[in-house]
Design a protein around this motif. Structure first.
Motif, mmCIF file in Angstrom:
data_model
loop_
_atom_site.group_PDB
_atom_site.id
_atom_site.type_symbol
_atom_site.label_atom_id
_atom_site.label_comp_id
_atom_site.label_asym_id
_atom_site.label_seq_id
_atom_site.Cartn_x
_atom_site.Cartn_y
_atom_site.Cartn_z
ATOM 1 N N LYS A 1 -39.489 64.093 36.840
ATOM 2 C CA LYS A 1 -41.037 62.918 36.830
ATOM 3 C C LYS A 1 -40.820 62.636 35.052
ATOM 4 O O LYS A 1 -40.215 61.292 34.610
ATOM 5 N N LEU A 2 -40.199 63.748 34.006
ATOM 6 C CA LEU A 2 -40.202 63.906 32.906
ATOM 7 C C LEU A 2 -38.445 63.094 32.713
ATOM 8 O O LEU A 2 -38.424 62.234 31.732
ATOM 9 N N LEU A 3 -37.671 63.680 33.496
ATOM 10 C CA LEU A 3 -36.058 63.355 33.306
ATOM 11 C C LEU A 3 -36.467 61.581 34.174
ATOM 12 O O LEU A 3 -35.141 60.828 32.878
ATOM 13 N N CYS A 4 -36.981 61.200 34.810
ATOM 14 C CA CYS A 4 -37.267 59.823 34.959
ATOM 15 C C CYS A 4 -37.054 58.644 33.907
ATOM 16 O O CYS A 4 -37.188 58.123 33.856
ATOM 17 N N LYS A 5 -38.823 59.155 33.463
ATOM 18 C CA LYS A 5 -39.044 58.734 31.991
ATOM 19 C C LYS A 5 -38.331 58.519 31.055
ATOM 20 O O LYS A 5 -37.963 57.517 30.770
ATOM 21 N N SER A 6 -37.664 60.061 31.155
ATOM 22 C CA SER A 6 -36.241 59.979 30.002
ATOM 23 C C SER A 6 -34.994 58.465 29.906
ATOM 24 O O SER A 6 -34.914 57.791 29.442
ATOM 25 N N LEU A 7 -34.693 58.673 31.065
ATOM 26 C CA LEU A 7 -33.495 57.657 32.071
ATOM 27 C C LEU A 7 -33.949 56.098 31.383
ATOM 28 O O LEU A 7 -33.206 55.773 31.033
ATOM 29 N N LEU A 8 -35.620 56.013 31.566
ATOM 30 C CA LEU A 8 -36.485 54.410 31.733
ATOM 31 C C LEU A 8 -35.814 54.102 30.129
ATOM 32 O O LEU A 8 -35.580 53.709 29.824
ATOM 33 N N VAL A 9 -35.833 55.796 29.668
ATOM 34 C CA VAL A 9 -35.806 54.631 27.452
ATOM 35 C C VAL A 9 -35.269 55.055 27.388
ATOM 36 O O VAL A 9 -34.560 53.654 26.506
ATOM 37 N N MET A 10 -34.398 55.866 28.039
ATOM 38 C CA MET A 10 -32.693 55.271 26.887
ATOM 39 C C MET A 10 -32.172 54.100 27.914
ATOM 40 O O MET A 10 -30.789 53.386 28.041
ATOM 41 N N LEU A 11 -31.765 53.329 29.049
ATOM 42 C CA LEU A 11 -31.771 52.438 29.929
ATOM 43 C C LEU A 11 -31.490 51.175 29.072
ATOM 44 O O LEU A 11 -29.807 51.233 28.598
ATOM 45 N N PRO A 12 -32.845 50.883 28.547
ATOM 46 C CA PRO A 12 -32.054 49.331 27.480
ATOM 47 C C PRO A 12 -30.829 50.512 26.465
ATOM 48 O O PRO A 12 -29.943 48.914 25.655
ATOM 49 N N LEU A 13 -31.049 50.894 26.060
ATOM 50 C CA LEU A 13 -30.133 51.581 24.774
ATOM 51 C C LEU A 13 -28.641 51.624 25.571
ATOM 52 O O LEU A 13 -27.431 51.795 24.577
ATOM 53 N N LEU A 14 -28.500 52.727 26.854
ATOM 54 C CA LEU A 14 -27.022 52.228 27.359
ATOM 55 C C LEU A 14 -26.701 50.899 27.775
ATOM 56 O O LEU A 14 -25.136 50.744 27.666
ATOM 57 N N ILE A 15 -27.252 50.391 27.997
ATOM 58 C CA ILE A 15 -26.856 48.530 28.620
ATOM 59 C C ILE A 15 -26.545 47.729 27.436
ATOM 60 O O ILE A 15 -25.198 48.015 27.190
ATOM 61 N N LEU A 16 -27.435 48.367 26.302
ATOM 62 C CA LEU A 16 -26.703 47.767 24.783
ATOM 63 C C LEU A 16 -25.316 48.292 24.875
ATOM 64 O O LEU A 16 -24.212 47.713 24.231
ATOM 65 N N GLN A 17 -25.461 49.605 24.913
ATOM 66 C CA GLN A 17 -23.932 50.167 24.402
ATOM 67 C C GLN A 17 -22.683 49.812 25.382
ATOM 68 O O GLN A 17 -21.430 49.312 24.847
ATOM 69 N N ILE A 18 -22.394 49.126 26.520
ATOM 70 C CA ILE A 18 -21.952 49.053 27.296
ATOM 71 C C ILE A 18 -21.965 47.442 27.155
ATOM 72 O O ILE A 18 -20.042 46.877 26.986
ATOM 73 N N TYR A 19 -23.024 46.666 26.843
ATOM 74 C CA TYR A 19 -22.538 45.204 25.927
ATOM 75 C C TYR A 19 -21.328 44.979 24.938
ATOM 76 O O TYR A 19 -20.904 44.076 24.121
ATOM 77 N N LEU A 20 -21.959 45.819 23.567
ATOM 78 C CA LEU A 20 -21.389 46.281 22.614
ATOM 79 C C LEU A 20 -19.760 45.871 22.271
ATOM 80 O O LEU A 20 -19.141 45.950 22.240
ATOM 81 N N ARG A 21 -19.522 47.326 23.758
ATOM 82 C CA ARG A 21 -17.860 47.781 24.084
ATOM 83 C C ARG A 21 -17.332 46.652 25.056
ATOM 84 O O ARG A 21 -15.961 46.971 24.506
#
Length: 358
Positions: A11-31
Motif C-alpha cells: 500500500k505504501l509502495l503504491c502511494k509512493s509510486l503515485l506520488v512519483m508518477l508526475p515527476l517521472l512523466i515530467l522527466q520523460i517529457y523533458l528528455r
C-alpha cells in the motif's frame, strides 16, 4: 501478522509510486520533447546533435559569426555548417568528435571564431549543457580541464550543482522555459527553426536584412587567446590533422567602423605564425577589404547579403573544395527561402539565377 505487514508495504509502495508518477512523466517529457518547450537556439543545437549518416566533404566549424558567414546553399551540395551561436573551440572539439563518429569523415574543415570566443565562454550552462549536445564524459572532461587551467568563466559559483542538475533534467532548471511555453505554439515555432536548419544545412543566423549603420567606430587594441581556449583550439586542429582533414582557418571580416591597431595585428600575426609553424598544412586567411556596412547586421554578424558575398569569395578562392553537383531539392528550398526574405534587388537577381541553374 505477516500478511498485514505485506499489505501495508504494498500500500505504501503504491502511494509512493503515485506520488512519483508526475515527476517521472515530467522527466520523460523533458528528455524526449525538447522542441516542445525549449527556447533560444536549442532547436539548432538539436539539429546538429542529430546529424547522422551524412557524407559532406566540407564541414564548417565555429561560433555565431561563422554560422552567419558560410552559406552551404551557395557553397555547394557537399557542405554542412555545424557552427552554433555562443560556442568556442572548447565545445567544438567535442562536437566535431561526435560528428566524425556519426558521419563520414570530411575532407576539409573551415574554422572561424570571433575574437571574443577565444577568451569568453558565454553559454556553456544555458545552451551547451542545457541542450545535452555533449555526452556526460565530454562535459566532465571540459570541467576537468577548466579546473586544470583555473578557468573561472566555467567554474562559476555552484558549478557542480549547475552541471549535475542540468544533466539530470532537474525541473528547476527547465521550469522557466516550461512556464513560458505554450505547448502548441512553442513546438510549432521550434519545428520551423529546425526546418530552417535543415534546408540551409545548419546556417541560420544570417537570415535577415538588417544593416550595421548604427555601429560606432572603435579600434580593437588587443588580440587575446586564453590558455584553455588555446588548448582546445590546438586539440581541434590536431584532431583534423590526425584524421587527414585539411584545415582552413579564416578570420572573418567585421563591419568597417571597427578597425584593428598595429598592436592587435602584431599579436594576431604572432599567435598564428606559431600555430602555422606547428601545423604547416594549415591555410590562414583574413578577409576584410571586400565588405562594408551593407553586409552586416551588427558589427560582426553578416546579414544575408554579406554572407552570400563571403560564400562566393570562399568558393572562388578554394574552388577545389566545393562540389558543382546539381542542386538538390533541399538546396532549392533553401534558396527560395532566402529569396522570400531578401530585400536586396541585386541579391534577389542572383538567387533567381542560382535557382534557374542546374
Amino acid at each position: 501478522m505477516e500478511t498485514k505487514t505485506l499489505r501495508a508495504f504494498f500500500k505504501l509502495l503504491c502511494k509512493s509510486l503515485l506520488v512519483m508518477l508526475p515527476l517521472l512523466i515530467l522527466q520523460i517529457y523533458l528528455r524526449s520533447c525538447q522542441l516542445a518547450y525549449s527556447d533560444n537556439e536549442v532547436p539548432y543545437y538539436n539539429w546538429v546533435k542529430k546529424l547522422k549518416g551524412n557524407g559532406f566533404d566540407v564541414v564548417i566549424i565555429g561560433d555565431s559569426t561563422c554560422n552567419a558567414a558560410y552559406l552551404p546553399n551557395i557553397l555547394g551540395e557537399n557542405v554542412v555548417n555545424i557552427s552554433l551561436g555562443g560556442v568556442t573551440p572548447i565545445e567544438n572539439y567535442h562536437l566535431f568528435q561526435n560528428y566524425i563518429k556519426n558521419n563520414k569523415k570530411p575532407k576539409v574543415c573551415y574554422i572561424s571564431y570571433a575574437d571574443m570566443h577565444l577568451q569568453q565562454i558565454d553559454y556553456f550552462y544555458s545552451r551547451v549543457l542545457y541542450s545535452h549536445i555533449l555526452t556526460f564524459s565530454q562535459e566532465a572532461e571540459i570541467l576537468r580541464q577548466a579546473q586544470k587551467f583555473n578557468e573561472t568563466l566555467i567554474l562559476v559559483d555552484n558549478w557542480k550543482e549547475k552541471w549535475i542538475s542540468t544533466f539530470l533534467y532537474s525541473p528547476a532548471v527547465y521550469q522557466p522555459a516550461l512556464m513560458a511555453s505554450s505547448f502548441a505554439e512553442r513546438l510549432e515555432h521550434n519545428r520551423h527553426m529546425y526546418h530552417n536548419a535543415e534546408i540551409h544545412l545548419g546556417s541560420y543566423i544570417s537570415r535577415e536584412n538588417g544593416e550595421s549603420w548604427g555601429v560606432k567606430p572603435y579600434t580593437k587594441n588587443d588580440f587575446i587567446v586564453k590558455p584553455l581556449f588555446e588548448f582546445y583550439y590546438n586539440r581541434l586542429i590536431e584532431l583534423c590533422m590526425q584524421e587527414g582533414i585539411t584545415v582552413r582557418l579564416v578570420k572573418l571580416p567585421v563591419s568597417p567602423p571597427v578597425t584593428h591597431s598595429q598592436k592587435y595585428k602584431d599579436e594576431f600575426n604572432a599567435f598564428y605564425a606559431s600555430l602555422c609553424s606547428n601545423y604547416p598544412r594549415l591555410t590562414l586567411d583574413w578577409f576584410q577589404d571586400e565588405f562594408d556596412q551593407h553586409d552586416f547586421a551588427d558589427w560582426h554578424h553578416m546579414n544575408l547579403v554579406g554572407a552570400t558575398r563571403f560564400s562566393q569569395l570562399i568558393r572562388e578562392r578554394y574552388h577545389q573544395d566545393f562540389s558543382d553537383a546539381p542542386k538538390s531539392q533541399r538546396t532549392k528550398e533553401g534558396l527560395e527561402d532566402y529569396l522570400d526574405i531578401s530585400s536586396s534587388p541585386e541579391l534577389k537577381e542572383y538567387l533567381n539565377q542560382q535557382l534557374q541553374s542546374r
